[in-house]
Design a protein around this motif. Sequence first.
Motif, short mmCIF file in Angstrom:
data_model
loop_
_atom_site.label_atom_id
_atom_site.label_comp_id
_atom_site.label_asym_id
_atom_site.label_seq_id
_atom_site.Cartn_x
_atom_site.Cartn_y
_atom_site.Cartn_z
N THR B 88 7.78 4.36 8.36
CA THR B 88 8.05 4.56 6.93
C THR B 88 7.47 5.88 6.44
OG1 THR B 88 7.92 2.18 6.67
CG2 THR B 88 7.83 3.48 4.66
N ARG B 89 6.28 6.19 6.93
CA ARG B 89 5.65 7.46 6.52
C ARG B 89 6.50 8.63 6.99
NH1 ARG B 89 0.63 6.82 8.57
NH2 ARG B 89 -0.28 5.95 6.70
N ASN B 90 6.97 8.50 8.24
CA ASN B 90 7.84 9.52 8.82
C ASN B 90 9.12 9.69 7.99
OD1 ASN B 90 10.26 10.06 10.74
ND2 ASN B 90 8.49 10.85 11.85
N LEU B 91 9.67 8.56 7.56
CA LEU B 91 10.90 8.56 6.77
C LEU B 91 10.69 9.21 5.40
CD1 LEU B 91 13.87 7.30 6.35
CD2 LEU B 91 12.65 5.45 5.23
N LEU B 92 9.65 8.73 4.70
CA LEU B 92 9.43 9.18 3.34
C LEU B 92 9.16 10.68 3.27
CD1 LEU B 92 7.34 6.23 1.85
CD2 LEU B 92 9.76 6.73 1.54
N SER B 93 8.48 11.19 4.29
CA SER B 93 8.12 12.61 4.26
C SER B 93 9.38 13.49 4.28
CB SER B 93 7.22 12.96 5.43
OG SER B 93 7.91 12.76 6.64
N GLN B 94 10.51 12.93 4.74
CA GLN B 94 11.73 13.74 4.80
C GLN B 94 12.45 13.83 3.46
OE1 GLN B 94 14.20 12.78 8.28
NE2 GLN B 94 12.47 11.59 9.01
N PHE B 95 12.01 13.03 2.50
CA PHE B 95 12.70 13.01 1.20
C PHE B 95 11.81 13.52 0.07
CE2 PHE B 95 14.92 9.77 3.69
CZ PHE B 95 16.22 10.24 3.57
N GLY B 96 10.77 14.22 0.40
CA GLY B 96 9.91 14.76 -0.63
C GLY B 96 8.88 13.79 -1.18
N PHE B 97 8.76 12.61 -0.56
CA PHE B 97 7.66 11.72 -0.91
C PHE B 97 6.43 12.28 -0.17
CE2 PHE B 97 9.68 7.52 -2.22
CZ PHE B 97 10.99 7.98 -2.23
N GLU B 98 5.25 12.13 -0.76
CA GLU B 98 4.08 12.62 -0.05
C GLU B 98 3.53 11.51 0.84
OE1 GLU B 98 2.11 15.10 -3.61
OE2 GLU B 98 3.32 13.33 -4.03
N PRO B 99 3.56 11.69 2.16
CA PRO B 99 3.15 10.60 3.06
C PRO B 99 1.69 10.21 2.90
CG PRO B 99 3.65 12.61 4.29
CD PRO B 99 4.06 12.86 2.89
N ASP B 100 0.86 11.11 2.33
CA ASP B 100 -0.55 10.80 2.15
C ASP B 100 -0.78 9.69 1.12
OD1 ASP B 100 -1.33 12.55 4.02
OD2 ASP B 100 -2.07 14.10 2.63
N ARG B 101 0.26 9.39 0.38
CA ARG B 101 0.12 8.31 -0.62
C ARG B 101 0.21 6.93 0.01
NH1 ARG B 101 0.43 10.21 -5.83
NH2 ARG B 101 1.20 12.35 -6.04
N LEU B 102 0.50 6.89 1.29
CA LEU B 102 0.61 5.61 1.99
C LEU B 102 -0.48 5.56 3.05
CD1 LEU B 102 2.12 3.00 2.80
CD2 LEU B 102 3.69 4.41 4.14
N ALA B 103 -1.34 4.55 2.97
CA ALA B 103 -2.43 4.47 3.94
C ALA B 103 -2.47 3.11 4.61
CB ALA B 103 -3.77 4.73 3.24
N LEU B 104 -2.85 3.12 5.87
CA LEU B 104 -3.07 1.87 6.60
C LEU B 104 -4.49 1.92 7.18
CD1 LEU B 104 -2.04 -0.76 8.05
CD2 LEU B 104 -1.36 0.71 9.93
N GLN B 105 -5.27 0.89 6.91
CA GLN B 105 -6.64 0.83 7.42
C GLN B 105 -6.91 -0.54 7.99
OE1 GLN B 105 -9.35 2.91 7.55
NE2 GLN B 105 -8.17 4.68 6.87
N TRP B 106 -7.70 -0.56 9.04
CA TRP B 106 -8.15 -1.85 9.58
C TRP B 106 -9.51 -2.17 8.95
CZ3 TRP B 106 -3.67 -2.61 11.19
CH2 TRP B 106 -3.01 -1.87 12.16
N ILE B 107 -9.58 -3.29 8.25
CA ILE B 107 -10.87 -3.70 7.65
C ILE B 107 -11.09 -5.16 8.00
CG2 ILE B 107 -12.20 -3.93 5.52
CD1 ILE B 107 -10.32 -1.81 4.27
N GLY B 108 -12.10 -5.42 8.81
CA GLY B 108 -12.39 -6.78 9.27
C GLY B 108 -13.02 -7.64 8.20
N ALA B 109 -13.01 -8.96 8.41
CA ALA B 109 -13.48 -9.91 7.41
C ALA B 109 -14.94 -9.69 7.02
CB ALA B 109 -13.28 -11.33 7.93
N SER B 110 -15.74 -9.16 7.94
CA SER B 110 -17.17 -9.00 7.66
C SER B 110 -17.49 -7.63 7.08
CB SER B 110 -17.95 -9.20 8.96
OG SER B 110 -17.54 -8.22 9.90
N GLU B 111 -16.45 -6.82 6.85
CA GLU B 111 -16.71 -5.43 6.48
C GLU B 111 -16.58 -5.19 4.98
OE1 GLU B 111 -15.53 -3.33 10.69
OE2 GLU B 111 -13.92 -3.55 9.23
#
Lengths: 365, 140
Positions: B88-111
Motif C-alpha cells: 500500500t505504501r508503494n502504491l500510494l507513493s505513486q499518486f502523490g500521497f506521502e508514504p511517511d504518513r503510514l506507519a507499521l510498528q510491532w509493539i508487544g503486550a508488555s511494551e
Amino acid sequence: MMMYPLNSPDQGIVQTVRSMLQELLGKKLADAVLVLASNPWSDVPMPTLFTDPDRMEGVDPLAPVAPVSSARQASALTRSPSGKTVVLVLRPCEIRALIELVKLNQCSLENAIIISMDCLGRMENKIFSDEAKTGPGITERFLSSPELQGKITTTCSTCNDFLPENADITLCTLGAEPGHMGFEALTDKGKALLESLGFKKGDDLPKRKQDIAALADKRSLSKKELFDATALQMSTIDGFQTFIGRCLNCYNCRTACPVCYCKECVFLTDVFAHPPELLLERATRRGAVKMPTDTSMFHLTRLSHIGHACVGCGQCSSVCPSDIQVADMFRTVSEKTQAFFNYTPGRDVTEPIPQLVVRNGKRGD
Amino acid sequence: MSEYKPKIVALVCNWCTYTAADLAGTSRLSYPAEIRMIRLMCTGMIDQKYILKAFLDGADGVFIGGCHPGDCHYIDGNIKAEKRIGGTRNLLSQFGFEPDRLALQWIGASEGPEFQHNMTAFVERITALGPSQVADRMIL
C-alpha cells in the motif's frame, strides 16, 4: 521445444487452424473446444464453446480482436471437475489470467489443454468491425499487413509479453513465411496431441528468434514511453484526479477484469450505499464532493487488491464508457507493485500470491 | 501553525498493541490525544481499503500496531499485514500521497512505554508533515 510445421499455402492459416481444431473433436481427442469464433449475429467473433466439429465454420482464433477476456470463460468451464477434456484456445494474457485464477482456487487446469499463439495484439471492437467490413479475410490480412497491425490497442502495442507461457501448444506466426507457420509443442501433452493429429517434427522457423527480438525491442520501447508518461501524469493528487476525473463508477473495468474475481465485490454492497446525511457530511468536510462518490477509493482499492495480479490485457480501458485509460494506470502501477513483491503474474501456477502466502511459502490458511 | 492538530487513525491488534495501550494507561503513561485508536483482532485483517478510506476521509496519518513477528495470536497475521502495508505504501507513493504518513510498528503486550514512545513520535512526525494534501484536495 519442438516445431511441427504447418504447410498451408493453399488453404490459408485460418482454415488450417480451424481444420486442426475440428479434427481434435472429430478424433475424440477432446470433448469440447473453447475458441474465438465469428457468428452471423455479431460483427466481432465471440468466445464460443464447440462440441460438434461441423458447427465450427466460424472459428477464428487469430482474429485481432477480443471482446472479452476468455480467461473468465475458461475458468467458468473448469471451476469444478466435469470429467471432460476441454481445449482452451487463449491469448497469452488470457493464459496468464487463468493461471492467476487457478492460484485463487477458481478453477483447475487438470483436464484442460491450452493452445495459444504468438500474439500480435487485438484491435478495439469498433476498429476491428470497420476493418473487417472492408473485405474478406481480416485475420489473414492482419497477419501480413504492418499497417493493420498498427491499429491494435495501446495496451497491445506496448505489451512485450506476446509469447505464451504455460500453454501446451503455441501457434507460431512470428518468423514464418505466410502459409508456412508452425505449431510448437511446449509440453508432453501438447507433443502427444500434435502427433496424434499426424503432425511431423520439422525444422525451426528460420527467422523466428530474430523476429521475436525485433518485436520485443519495439514493444519495450513504446511500453517504457507510455509508463513514464502515465507515471508522471498520475504523480500528484491533482494529476491522479485528472486521470480518473470522468469516471462514472460504472465498474465496467472491474467486470471486464479477468483477475478481479470476487463474487461479492465490496463496491456493490451497502458499505458504499451511503445515506444522505453521510453524503452531506462528506461534502461539508471539504466543501465539495464529486458524485457518485468514492471514485478514487474504487480505483485505489482495485489497484491495491489486484495490482500484483494484473496481466495487462487492457480490457479495462476497452470497456470504459468515459475513455479513461484505466489500463495505462493499472499497468504502470502494477509493474511497480509486481517489482516490489518480486512477483510475475501468470508465470508459474506454483508461485505463491505475495499477499496471501507468508513465510516458508506456506499458505496462511 | 502551532495550533495544528493532526487527525491520526491507529489500527491496533487486540492481543499486543491494544494490550500495550492498556498497560500504558494503567501505568499512567500519557500519549497525545490526536490518536483515534481502533481495535482489531489482528493486523492481518487489515484490508488495504481501511487504510485508503482513512486517508480519503481526511486522516493525516495512519498508524498500525501489531505483534512482533513470531508472536501473532493467529500465527502469521502480522506478516500478512507487513506485506499488504508495504504494498500500500508503494502504491500510494505513486499518486502523490506521502508514504511517511503510514506507519507499521510491532509493539508487544508488555511494551507500555514503547507504545507511549511510538505514539508520541508518530504524532510529532505527522505534525511536522502538516495537513494532508489528500484530505484537503481529493474530492473524487
